[in-house]
Motif scaffolding. Structure first.
Motif, PDB file in Angstrom:
ATOM      1  N   MET A   1       2.619   1.592   2.256  1.00  0.00           N
ATOM      2  CA  MET A   1       2.137   0.845   1.109  1.00  0.00           C
ATOM      3  C   MET A   1       0.841   0.149   1.513  1.00  0.00           C
ATOM      4  N   LEU A   2      -0.226   0.464   0.816  1.00  0.00           N
ATOM      5  CA  LEU A   2      -1.551  -0.023   1.170  1.00  0.00           C
ATOM      6  C   LEU A   2      -2.059  -0.894   0.031  1.00  0.00           C
ATOM      7  N   SER A   3      -2.250  -2.191   0.302  1.00  0.00           N
ATOM      8  CA  SER A   3      -2.725  -3.094  -0.737  1.00  0.00           C
ATOM      9  C   SER A   3      -4.009  -3.771  -0.289  1.00  0.00           C
ATOM     10  N   GLY A   4      -4.682  -4.410  -1.247  1.00  0.00           N
ATOM     11  CA  GLY A   4      -5.907  -5.138  -0.956  1.00  0.00           C
ATOM     12  C   GLY A   4      -6.643  -5.429  -2.247  1.00  0.00           C
ATOM     13  N   PHE A   5      -7.247  -6.610  -2.321  1.00  0.00           N
ATOM     14  CA  PHE A   5      -7.891  -6.998  -3.569  1.00  0.00           C
ATOM     15  C   PHE A   5      -9.264  -6.352  -3.734  1.00  0.00           C
ATOM     16  N   TRP A   6      -9.868  -5.877  -2.652  1.00  0.00           N
ATOM     17  CA  TRP A   6     -11.201  -5.269  -2.724  1.00  0.00           C
ATOM     18  C   TRP A   6     -11.068  -3.769  -2.499  1.00  0.00           C
ATOM     19  N   PRO A   7     -11.068  -2.977  -3.598  1.00  0.00           N
ATOM     20  CA  PRO A   7     -10.746  -1.545  -3.512  1.00  0.00           C
ATOM     21  C   PRO A   7     -11.656  -0.761  -2.588  1.00  0.00           C
ATOM     22  N   ALA A   8     -12.922  -1.149  -2.456  1.00  0.00           N
ATOM     23  CA  ALA A   8     -13.825  -0.386  -1.592  1.00  0.00           C
ATOM     24  C   ALA A   8     -13.315  -0.381  -0.158  1.00  0.00           C
ATOM     25  N   ALA A   9     -12.880  -1.540   0.336  1.00  0.00           N
ATOM     26  CA  ALA A   9     -12.364  -1.616   1.696  1.00  0.00           C
ATOM     27  C   ALA A   9     -11.022  -0.890   1.816  1.00  0.00           C
ATOM     28  N   THR A  10     -10.146  -1.089   0.820  1.00  0.00           N
ATOM     29  CA  THR A  10      -8.829  -0.444   0.870  1.00  0.00           C
ATOM     30  C   THR A  10      -8.965   1.070   0.829  1.00  0.00           C
ATOM     31  N   PHE A  11      -9.839   1.566  -0.037  1.00  0.00           N
ATOM     32  CA  PHE A  11     -10.011   3.014  -0.150  1.00  0.00           C
ATOM     33  C   PHE A  11     -10.690   3.583   1.092  1.00  0.00           C
ATOM     34  N   ALA A  12     -11.552   2.799   1.736  1.00  0.00           N
ATOM     35  CA  ALA A  12     -12.169   3.259   2.987  1.00  0.00           C
ATOM     36  C   ALA A  12     -11.104   3.479   4.056  1.00  0.00           C
ATOM     37  N   VAL A  13     -10.121   2.585   4.115  1.00  0.00           N
ATOM     38  CA  VAL A  13      -9.011   2.766   5.063  1.00  0.00           C
ATOM     39  C   VAL A  13      -8.214   4.011   4.700  1.00  0.00           C
ATOM     40  N   ALA A  14      -7.934   4.201   3.419  1.00  0.00           N
ATOM     41  CA  ALA A  14      -7.179   5.379   2.981  1.00  0.00           C
ATOM     42  C   ALA A  14      -7.916   6.669   3.343  1.00  0.00           C
ATOM     43  N   ARG A  15      -9.214   6.716   3.102  1.00  0.00           N
ATOM     44  CA  ARG A  15      -9.997   7.924   3.442  1.00  0.00           C
ATOM     45  C   ARG A  15      -9.973   8.185   4.944  1.00  0.00           C
ATOM     46  N   THR A  16     -10.004   7.114   5.727  1.00  0.00           N
ATOM     47  CA  THR A  16      -9.965   7.275   7.176  1.00  0.00           C
ATOM     48  C   THR A  16      -8.640   7.891   7.622  1.00  0.00           C
ATOM     49  N   LEU A  17      -7.542   7.439   7.012  1.00  0.00           N
ATOM     50  CA  LEU A  17      -6.239   8.018   7.347  1.00  0.00           C
ATOM     51  C   LEU A  17      -6.162   9.480   6.940  1.00  0.00           C
ATOM     52  N   LEU A  18      -6.728   9.824   5.793  1.00  0.00           N
ATOM     53  CA  LEU A  18      -6.747  11.218   5.352  1.00  0.00           C
ATOM     54  C   LEU A  18      -7.579  12.086   6.292  1.00  0.00           C
ATOM     55  N   ALA A  19      -8.670  11.534   6.809  1.00  0.00           N
ATOM     56  CA  ALA A  19      -9.520  12.301   7.724  1.00  0.00           C
ATOM     57  C   ALA A  19      -8.787  12.651   9.007  1.00  0.00           C
TER      58      ALA A  19
END
Length: 395
Positions: A1-19
């Motif tokens: 479960m990945l949360s965060g109020f600033w989507p740019a930072a949260t999505f950057a973490v998600a993209r890194t995990l996908l990579a």
């Protein structure tokens, strides 16, 4: 479960995990059209988008989105993709504790979601550039046009604080506008706000995807039995750290006492005790309402007080059967012959705060020896600015 109020930072973490793992499935719901009864569900893996669908909902709110699409989607993906891990990226206004409650209690195909999947970790991503502004904000979600429902009156700072406090893993992303000292100050603040979490810092300009994956995945950090932050102290868990010596300007002070607060004296200092505070939380008891556990929660310039139910000492013996084992155990370990389980437990976390002055102020709100000697029947007659604020029902 990945949360965060600033989507740019949260999505950057998600993209890194996908990579780092192309088989990983990232699930995200775009709630911008929610009040119109429509959301957008996107599922992607490391090679691209797997699903991109608009979903019509009968009611426009975050809780109905969880029930009607998010949880069924997780169940379906888990069944259809055995051996593949899922990352649910929560909308910025969704609190992870609400998701945990939905997973535990909402049925999907006749069974709780937790029977179908195991939540490995609740990770909250914090944008170092914007975090302090978020915690200091006095804006409501409604004023910003991002509320999760028509009756959503939460403040931005409350949401950010709760995302931090429920997480078992906190990831500070990027750098503060105030340089290395500012970034270090934020890191210390997060440690004080959530000492129970595992903390990491990542420079957003240069990220090692494999290292981040090792830090965030397959950690088994989530403990579903851990209570939410307002119930932590009642159930014997740590509510905060007592660190009165400033570290990068950050001070954390724990206040504990057995005596009750005088309602008028406490009311008179509410603004003063939170003047230098970023976050305060905990529970207390008032002499005028000795049966009620009062919740205390401050963020973003606003203090919320509410009822957490009865103190155990005020319940008949058969009423204890409806209280969790952990609460009963914590009460028994600190039971006082006169006060029972009643006590004050508050934590204040701030920048450049004076913990000695804070302790002196709160101690001055406790009943004196003479007032204690008057007894409970007299306490209940005190003038009480909080009268009627903490209803207990018939329990």
């Amino acid at each position: 479960m990945l949360s965060g109020f600033w989507p740019a930072a949260t999505f950057a973490v998600a993209r890194t995990l996908l990579a780092a793992d192309e088989s990983l499935l990232l699930v995200r719901h775009d709630l911008t059209g929610m009040r119109g009864g429509v959301i957008r569900r996107v599922v992607r893996n490391g090679t691209g988008i797997v699903e991109d669908e608009q979903v019509a909902l009968a009611h426009g709110c975050a809780s109905c989105t969880l029930r009607e699409d998010v949880l069924p989607t997780l169940a379906r993906l888990a069944r259809d993709n055995p051996g593949h891990d899922l990352v649910l990226m929560l909308s910025e206004v969704v609190e992870p504790e609400a998701v945990a409650a939905a997973c535990a209690h909402h049925l999907v195909d006749g069974a709780p979601l937790t029977d179908l999947i195991r939540v490995d970790s609740y990770v909250t991503v914090l944008d170092a550039e914007h975090l302090l502004d978020g915690l200091a904000s006095t804006d409501d979600l409604a004023a910003l046009g991002i509320q999760a429902a028509e009756d959503d009156h939460r403040a931005l700072a409350d949401v950010v604080a709760r995302q931090i406090e429920y997480a078992d893993t906190l990831l500070l992303w990027g750098r503060s506008r105030d340089g290395e000292f500012g970034t270090s100050r934020i890191a210390v603040l997060l440690q004080r706000m959530a000492p129970w979490a595992t903390h990491f810092r990542v420079d957003g300009d240069l990220v090692d995807a494999d290292a981040l994956t090792r830090q965030l995945r397959h950690t088994h950090r989530h403990r579903p039995e851990t209570p939410g932050v307002l119930a932590r102290g009642l159930e014997g868990f740590a509510l905060g750290m007592h660190e009165p010596e400033a570290d990068c300007g950050v001070v954390s002070a724990v206040f504990r006492a057995r005596r009750p607060f005088h309602p008028q004296r406490l009311h008179d200092v509410l603004e003063d005790v939170n003047a230098e505070t970023v976050r305060s939380r905990g529970h207390l008891w008032l002499a005028s309402q000795p049966d009620a556990v009062v919740a205390w929660e401050f963020a973003g310039g606003g203090l919320a007080l509410g009822s957490l139910g009865h103190w155990l000492v005020s319940l008949p013996e058969d009423g204890w059967e409806h209280v969790c084992d952990q609460r009963r155990l914590a009460a028994a370990l600190e039971w006082d012959p006169y006060y029972g389980d009643r006590h004050q437990h508050l934590v204040f976390i701030g920048l450049d705060a004076d913990p000695v002055a804070l302790h002196r102020t709160l101690t001055g709100c406790l009943l004196t020896d003479a007032e204690l000697a008057d007894g409970e029947e007299t306490w209940r007659t005190y003038d009480d600015p909080f009268a009627g604020c903490f209803p207990l029902g018939t329990g």
